[in-house]
Design a protein around this motif. Structure first.
Motif, PDB file in Angstrom:
ATOM      1  N   MET A 137      -1.368   4.330  92.954  1.00  0.00           N
ATOM      2  CA  MET A 137      -1.477   4.966  91.817  1.00  0.00           C
ATOM      3  C   MET A 137      -0.824   6.003  92.196  1.00  0.00           C
ATOM      4  N   LEU A 138       0.485   6.452  91.555  1.00  0.00           N
ATOM      5  CA  LEU A 138       1.490   7.675  91.548  1.00  0.00           C
ATOM      6  C   LEU A 138       0.817   8.625  90.614  1.00  0.00           C
ATOM      7  N   ASP A 139       0.402   8.368  89.404  1.00  0.00           N
ATOM      8  CA  ASP A 139      -0.084   9.283  88.469  1.00  0.00           C
ATOM      9  C   ASP A 139      -1.201   8.649  87.550  1.00  0.00           C
ATOM     10  N   GLU A 140      -1.915   9.475  87.055  1.00  0.00           N
ATOM     11  CA  GLU A 140      -2.984   8.981  86.089  1.00  0.00           C
ATOM     12  C   GLU A 140      -3.159  10.190  85.021  1.00  0.00           C
ATOM     13  N   ARG A 141      -2.715   9.700  83.756  1.00  0.00           N
ATOM     14  CA  ARG A 141      -2.654  10.903  82.603  1.00  0.00           C
ATOM     15  C   ARG A 141      -3.337  10.612  81.576  1.00  0.00           C
ATOM     16  N   GLN A 142      -4.454  11.537  81.057  1.00  0.00           N
ATOM     17  CA  GLN A 142      -4.935  11.085  79.527  1.00  0.00           C
ATOM     18  C   GLN A 142      -3.755  11.732  78.490  1.00  0.00           C
ATOM     19  N   ILE A 143      -3.636  10.845  77.515  1.00  0.00           N
ATOM     20  CA  ILE A 143      -2.789  11.529  76.507  1.00  0.00           C
ATOM     21  C   ILE A 143      -3.762  11.394  75.254  1.00  0.00           C
ATOM     22  N   ARG A 144      -4.251  12.295  74.480  1.00  0.00           N
ATOM     23  CA  ARG A 144      -5.003  12.381  73.507  1.00  0.00           C
ATOM     24  C   ARG A 144      -4.463  13.447  72.205  1.00  0.00           C
ATOM     25  N   TYR A 145      -4.298  12.979  71.339  1.00  0.00           N
ATOM     26  CA  TYR A 145      -4.078  13.811  70.295  1.00  0.00           C
ATOM     27  C   TYR A 145      -4.549  13.148  68.712  1.00  0.00           C
ATOM     28  N   ASP A 146      -4.577  14.034  67.926  1.00  0.00           N
ATOM     29  CA  ASP A 146      -5.108  13.850  66.478  1.00  0.00           C
ATOM     30  C   ASP A 146      -3.665  13.433  65.444  1.00  0.00           C
ATOM     31  N   VAL A 147      -3.812  12.323  64.821  1.00  0.00           N
ATOM     32  CA  VAL A 147      -2.832  12.038  63.965  1.00  0.00           C
ATOM     33  C   VAL A 147      -3.269  12.275  62.409  1.00  0.00           C
ATOM     34  N   THR A 148      -2.329  12.906  61.722  1.00  0.00           N
ATOM     35  CA  THR A 148      -2.677  12.939  60.383  1.00  0.00           C
ATOM     36  C   THR A 148      -2.448  11.874  59.627  1.00  0.00           C
TER      37      THR A 148
END
Length: 296
Positions: free
Chosen positions: A236-247
Motif C-alpha cells: 500500500m502506497l496510499d489510502e485516501r477517502q474521497i467523500r463529497y455531496d453532489v447536487t
C-alpha cells in the motif's frame, strides 16, 4: 461505422505488442482484414462499433445495456469528477511521463468507458505526455457504448481472469468499483507500475441505501475484507477517502438508481419509492487504494 472500425483496427494494430493470444499466449498482429491474429492462426475480428472481442467462449455478464446507459448519463453529469481528479493527481505524482512512449493505462472493468475517458482528459490537461488507454470488460453491451462514445482508446471485451495482454504491459491499472484479479494485475503491471483500486465507502449513496434497504444488513457496508485482500498482494502506497455531496438534478435520479447494483436486490416497490423521492443531494464516498505489486 466503417470509419470507427478502421480507426479501431489501426490503433490496435499500432499497439499490437500489448496483446497476447488468449488461447495460446503467443504474440499477435493486426492483418489487413482487421483481424488480430497469432502465429497459431487464432484470430479475433474488430467489431464495426470500434472494439475487439477476445473472449474464447461465451460468458454472460450480470450487467446489461440499460445499466450502462444509465451510468454513462450519470458520469457525463460530473458525478465522479472529484474522484477522477484525485486519481489523475495520483498518477501524475507517481508515474514519470514525458518520454517518447505514452503512459499506458488499463481500466479493468471499464464498463461504458466514461471514467477512463475522463481520466485521459485530466492527464492531457496537466501534462504534454502521451496517454494510451485500454478498457477491458466482460460485457459487450458496456464496451459497445464505450466504443460509440469515446474514440482514441483500445476497447476490448475480455475476461479479466485470462486477460489478453502481455506481461508488464501497463504503467497503471485502474479498477473502479469492480471485481479484481490480483494475480493478473501483478502480471500485467510494469516494474514500479501502479494499481489504483476504488471501493465504496460506508456513506456511499447512503440516501438511496436508506430507502432500498432500510433496517437491512445491506444498508451498511464494510470494505475491510477488500482492503485486507489488496494488502496481501500489493504494498500500500496510499489510502485516501474521497467523500463529497453532489447536487442531484431531478432527471438524474432514475439513472442513478438504475446504474447501481444496490437496486438489484431491492423489491420493485422500494425502487419505485426511491424514484418518487425528491433527493436534492446524494453522497459519494470512495476509498482509493494505491499500491505496487509485492516483490516475490
Amino acid at each position: 461505422m466503417l470509419k470507427k472500425i478502421n480507426a479501431a483496427a489501426r490503433l490496435i494494430g499500432r499497439y499490437s505488442s500489448l496483446f497476447q493470444c488468449p488461447v495460446c499466449g503467443l504474440a499477435m498482429e493486426m492483418n489487413e482484414n482487421r483481424t488480430l491474429l497469432c502465429r497459431n492462426r487464432h484470430g479475433f475480428d474488430t467489431a464495426k462499433p470500434g472494439y475487439i472481442s477476445l473472449l474464447t467462449k461465451a460468458v454472460k455478464s450480470d450487467y446489461g445495456k440499460t445499466m450502462f446507459e444509465a451510468r454513462n448519463l450519470v458520469c457525463r453529469s460530473g458525478f465522479f469528477q472529484p474522484l477522477i481528479e484525485r486519481i489523475g493527481w495520483t498518477i501524475l505524482t507517481n508515474i514519470s511521463g514525458g518520454g517518447l512512449e505514452p503512459i499506458t493505462v488499463l481500466d479493468a472493468g471499464c464498463g461504458e468507458g466514461s471514467q477512463l475517458a475522463q481520466l485521459a482528459e485530466v492527464w492531457k490537461r496537466e501534462t504534454p505526455a502521451g496517454f494510451l488507454g485500454a478498457g477491458l470488460d466482460l460485457s459487450k453491451e458496456g464496451v459497445a457504448i464505450a466504443a460509440r462514445e469515446y474514440a482514441g482508446f483500445i476497447w476490448c471485451v475480455g475476461d479479466l481472469a485470462r486477460s489478453p495482454f502481455r506481461d508488464q504491459s501497463f504503467d497503471v491499472i485502474l479498477n473502479v468499483l469492480s471485481a479484481s484479479n490480483y494475480g493478473e494485475f501483478s502480471r500485467l503491471l510494469r516494474k514500479d507500475g501502479l494499481l489504483i483500486k476504488v471501493i465504496p465507502g460506508s456513506e456511499h449513496l447512503r440516501q438511496l441505501r436508506h430507502v432500498l434497504y432500510d433496517r437491512s444488513p445491506r444498508q451498511a457496508y464494510s470494505n475491510e475484507k477488500t482492503r485486507a485482500l489488496f494488502m496481501q498482494r500489493f504494498d500500500m502506497l496510499d489510502e485516501r477517502q474521497i467523500r463529497y455531496d453532489v447536487t442531484l438534478q431531478k432527471e438524474l435520479l432514475e439513472p442513478l438508481v438504475r446504474m447501481t447494483p444496490l437496486s438489484w436486490g431491492a423489491r420493485d416497490e422500494q425502487i419505485q419509492q426511491a424514484l418518487r423521492l425528491t433527493i436534492r443531494e446524494i453522497t459519494a464516498d470512495f476509498t482509493v487504494l494505491v499500491g505496487r505489486a509485492k516483490v516475490r
